[in-house]
Design an enzyme around this catalytic site. Structure first.
Site, PDB file in Angstrom:
ATOM      1  N   VAL A 221       0.830  -1.193   0.000  1.00  0.00           N
ATOM      2  CA  VAL A 221       0.000   0.000   0.000  1.00  0.00           C
ATOM      3  C   VAL A 221       0.872   1.254   0.000  1.00  0.00           C
ATOM      4  O   VAL A 221       0.556   2.263  -0.633  1.00  0.00           O
ATOM      5  CB  VAL A 221      -0.953  -0.005   1.214  1.00  0.00           C
ATOM      6  CG1 VAL A 221      -1.716   1.304   1.300  1.00  0.00           C
ATOM      7  CG2 VAL A 221      -1.912  -1.171   1.122  1.00  0.00           C
TER       8      VAL A 221
ATOM      9  N   ASP B 197     -13.305  28.871 -34.731  1.00  0.00           N
ATOM     10  CA  ASP B 197     -14.300  29.380 -35.660  1.00  0.00           C
ATOM     11  C   ASP B 197     -14.133  30.897 -35.745  1.00  0.00           C
ATOM     12  O   ASP B 197     -13.559  31.516 -34.848  1.00  0.00           O
ATOM     13  CB  ASP B 197     -15.700  29.016 -35.155  1.00  0.00           C
ATOM     14  CG  ASP B 197     -16.773  29.379 -36.152  1.00  0.00           C
ATOM     15  OD1 ASP B 197     -16.509  29.297 -37.355  1.00  0.00           O
ATOM     16  OD2 ASP B 197     -17.872  29.737 -35.713  1.00  0.00           O
TER      17      ASP B 197
END
Length: 903
Positions: free
Chosen positions: A297, A344
């Site tokens: 762990v 755009d």
């Protein structure tokens, strides 16, 4: 038809089989749908078709449900490992360890779920689709019905301001102009006719068709509905957006890659430690298993999911404060890795609002942006007369509501009125002197408009229109001496002048005038040419500065638009995407030249990569362009606001929609919505994304360095037969508490201010590079040596008991971790003043961790659980001295790096 066809049958769901309706004449179209234009459908026919084809609605993408968002919080290899460790701990009876790991999982899940659920709810608020009504002819009379009830064959009636509810073949059109920007990207209204067109006419040039989602700018129309719902062009683009595959964000890829490595490392460590404990030292099996579990762990940075989630959530919060609504946490970080932004034009780089920019006459000219333009009007006779014609020959209005202008009408005419008002020529005042007597509405075939005004017993005729059309009917031209005959050579010179101005991105209108004895005179003969008015959809404020910052940061900004190449190039120059007119780096490409990503050759690839302006681009071509760049390994962002942008927004690594002007289709698929439509907000997001990734990287380095130090210290102690410097629960205590808070503080660190000075990191660069792993190994080894040295000195030099000596090594590691935080500063910064010392979260985390460590030693319940012992002043001096060594070494390394960096 006796039975209704299944809904998945294309031809029976939303309209007859696909047809080039623009190439069919009106009679054939009406016959195909068995409808008369004078009477329309009967109620029975309409109901039958509504059942057969379904309602005239698009399928709206569903928002992610709460349970899916919850499950997505567990989709990580690190989470899987922690879950496995918790199960193993509970299975072996190690309840404290199991609950500690479980707490980490629950905290991470709660934070991620709440952050993304709030974002989804905010996005849903932006996606409200309102039903609207429309007029149709049915049973021989006009009716108003819900747009969703329109069926193929309906005769739809429209006027200025109406939304087009379905795809229509025009059968009647009077002075009709349509705003098609949401579908094609065209920045100005398009004139429409009823003529039959060639079958191969491009979508943007089909001027006998009206498409769902567009709107009527001027005039009136009647059209036969030829497609409804998902079979419309709007529906087709929406389906294209749904089929576009989204991409996994770079941060997800990197964390998953790191998680897989840690999984292998964890299993390897557990096996090695167990083998060493059993085979070499023959220690108790229970202790070996517990230690192997704890070290397994320990090798996993338990705090990483929490740190990454909170760092991204804070980034989401900061972006929301800057009017950027982020749909997913990782989208903020993705912007930090962006290498190409496809923007755009209309409404993104420009204001989507026409303005009068320049007036050119045979005797003078005026640029409205120049200082003192208004004062100079009195001295410019030609400019004043051109502007008077533009204001008088006008069907728009500048209505005022609650103290603010509320313009109505064609955008170019609104711009002429606004320009006249700014220069002191208001239509109402001019009409008081010259009342309007007759109006010849704009005729698309003639490309002209005229108005007659009473003027001292005669009629003053004001004419405006396309330059070539107006010049063709002019016989005189304004000069300094009054007027002179207009010869063919001079006429051609003005045609060329108009072409030159159009190349600057201006929309040109020619102005002419004459006097007539009667208001019934032909308005379009023997006119006097006055000059040209140039209009422009101007760049948004601050957009040039934002693009300059992007380019300085190594991010390519490229324009992708459905508009004309000349207009696109002019705007690209104005906002700084490209240089001046003769800049060799200015390369434009038409959408039809892009080609398919599947069969593109090397030569075309090179041309695409060199281009920085893409004009007349269709939705499919935008999608192809994003795919081509992604295949090259680029991280691509796409901005847009129209329906035509939706597929590419979804396909891009990060899709950015405009919140104010953006269509619902664009917002639905976007990763981020700019609520203020400001391009500079993207720069702030890019900066924040880079800050977040840098902070997460620091947190990972911190956690792995200290975790590897734990592994090395315990493994060496087991191999050498020394007492364990850390007990299993002590390791988990450090990892879950005293690791998470400093790592989290690092993850919330402020910007250093120089994030936008460096180029984007490589898309293939992992969270930790080889240099980072070298640092982790070196500092971890030094910290492990300090911990073991403290253990041995406490045992052999100070003569402490084993529990007291383990407490010394435990605290040496804990304080070594805390001080090591300051060694993670940027090499560019100084020792005392840097992004770590200026971070208030770091100081708060250190204070909290010191309290937790004191509690671990002096709080009886916690001390008993961790098996620690109170210490005297000598052990404290020892552990503090040993814990500060890694910090000193780290600062020396940073100073060496600082002085080796090139200026």
């Amino acid at each position: 038809m006796s039975e209704i066809e299944p809904m998945d049958s294309k031809s029976e769901r939303n309209g007859p089989e696909e047809h080039n309706w623009h190439a069919a004449d009106i009679g054939d179209t009406l016959a195909e749908f068995d409808v008369r234009k004078e009477s329309g459908l009967t109620d029975d026919e309409a109901q039958d078709r509504l059942k057969r084809y379904g309602p005239n609605q698009l399928r709206v993408a569903e928002s992610r449900p709460w349970w899916r968002i919850l499950l997505e919080q567990f989709h990580s290899i690190v989470i899987y490992l922690l879950g496995g460790a918790a199960v193993l701990a509970f299975a072996t009876g190690r309840l404290p360890e199991g609950f500690a790991v479980l707490a980490v999982l629950l905290v991470n899940t709660a934070i991620g779920f709440v952050s993304e659920w709030k974002a989804v709810r905010s996005m849903a608020a932006l996606r409200r689709l309102g039903e609207h009504m429309t007029r149709v002819r049915r049973e021989g009379s006009e009716r108003e019905i819900a747009a969703s009830d329109i069926v193929p064959g309906d005769i739809v009636l429209l006027e200025a301001g109406d939304l087009v509810p379905a795809d229509l073949r025009l059968i009647e059109a009077e002075h009709l102009r349509v705003n098609e920007a949401p579908l094609t990207g065209e920045s100005v209204p398009v004139s429409k006719l009823t003529d039959t067109l060639a079958a191969d006419t491009d979508l943007a040039d089909r001027n006998n068709m009206l498409y769902k989602g567009t709107s009527i700018a001027d005039g009136t129309a009647a059209g036969a509905a030829v497609a409804t719902g998902s079979e419309t062009e709007l529906g087709r683009v929406s389906a294209l957006a749904e089929s576009a595959e989204g991409t996994v964000t770079p941060l997800q890829q990197r964390l998953d890659q790191l998680g897989r490595r840690l999984a292998i490392l964890t299993i390897f460590i557990a096996i090695v430690v167990a083998a060493v404990g059993f085979l070499l030292r023959e220690q108790q099996a229970a202790l070996v298993i517990e230690t192997a579990l704890a070290l397994g762990v320990a090798a996993i940075p338990e705090g990483l999911p929490i740190v990454a989630t909170i760092a991204l959530a804070r980034g989401m919060y900061l972006m929301a404060a800057r009017n950027a609504l982020v749909n997913q946490l990782t989208a903020v970080e993705t912007l930090g890795a962006t290498r190409v932004i496809f923007s755009d034009k209309t409404g993104t780089l420009t204001e989507n609002r026409m303005r009068l920019q320049k007036i050119v006459t045979p005797i003078d000219e005026l640029v409205l942006e120049e200082p003192g333009a208004g004062e100079a009007l009195a001295d410019k006779e030609g400019v004043r007369r051109v502007l008077e014609v533009g204001v008088l020959c006008n069907g728009a209005s500048l209505e005022e509501q609650q103290g603010e202008d509320n313009p109505r009408g064609d955008p170019t005419e609104v711009a002429l009125l606004a320009g006249g008002k700014d220069l002191g020529l208001e239509r109402e005042s001019l009409l008081e002197d010259r009342p309007e007597a007759r109006v010849e509405q704009f005729e698309p075939r003639l490309k002209k408009m005229a108005t007659f005004h009473q003027d001292e017993g005669q009629y003053y005729v004001a004419v405006k229109g396309a330059p070539d059309a107006v010049l063709d009917v002019c016989s005189e031209i304004l000069t300094n001496k009054g007027t002179e005959p207009l010869d063919d050579e001079t006429r051609q010179q003005w045609v060329e002048r108009a072409s030159q101005l159009a190349g600057e991105g201006l929309r040109l209108l020619a102005m002419a005038e004459k006097r007539a004895d009667t208001k019934d005179a032909d308005p379009y003969e023997d006119l006097c040419f006055l000059g040209l008015a140039g209009l422009l959809d101007p760049p948004r404020e601050k957009v040039k500065e934002a693009i300059d910052i992007c380019q300085a940061a190594g991010i390519r900004v490229e324009m992708v638009t459905g508009d004309q190449a000349e207009t696109a190039t002019a705007i690209a120059r104005a906002v700084g995407i490209v240089g001046g007119k003769d800049d060799p780096e200015t390369v434009s490409m038409l959408g039809r030249d892009i080609g398919s990503p599947d069969d593109i050759d090397e030569d075309r690839q090179d041309k695409i990569y060199r281009a920085n302006i893409f004009a007349r681009v269709s939705p499919e071509q935008k999608l192809d362009l994003v795919t081509i760049y992604q295949n090259r390994g680029e991280i691509v962002a796409m901005t847009g606001d129209g329906v035509n942008d939706a597929p590419a927004l979804k396909k891009a690594d990060i899709g950015i929609a405009m919140g104010k002007r953006g269509t619902e289709a664009a917002k639905q698929v976007a990763d981020m919505v700019l609520k203020d439509d400001a391009f500079e907000t993207i720069v702030a997001a890019v900066r924040q994304g880079r800050v977040i990734f840098g902070n997460i990287r620091k947190s990972v380095v911190f956690m792995l360095t200290t975790n590897v130090a734990e592994v090395l210290a315990v493994t060496i102690a087991i191999g050498a037969g020394w007492p364990l410097p850390l007990l299993p629960l002590q390791i988990l205590y450090l990892n879950v508490l005293t690791d998470v808070f400093p790592a989290l503080a690092l993850g919330l660190g402020p910007a250093s201010g120089n994030e936008m000075e460096d180029p984007p990191r490589s898309p293939r660069e992992s969270v930790l590079t080889r240099a980072h792993w070298t640092e982790i190994t070196g500092f971890a080894a030094l910290l492990a040596v300090c911990v073991l040295s403290a253990l041995l000195l406490a045992d052999h030099w100070l003569g402490l008991t084993e529990r007291e000596a383990v407490t010394v090594s435990f605290l040496t590691l804990a304080f070594g971790k805390l001080w090591f935080t300051f060694a993670l500063r940027n090499p560019k910064s100084s020792i005392l003043l840097n992004e770590i010392t200026r971070n208030p979260w770091v100081w708060g985390a250190l204070a909290l961790c010191i309290v937790l460590l004191a509690a671990a030693v002096y709080l009886p319940v916690l001390s008993g659980l961790l098996q620690t012992r109170p210490l005297g002043w000598q052990p404290w001096l020892l552990l503090l001295a040993m814990s500060v060594i890694p910090l000193l070494a780290g600062q020396i390394v940073r100073e060496i790096q600082r002085h080796r960096r090139p200026e």
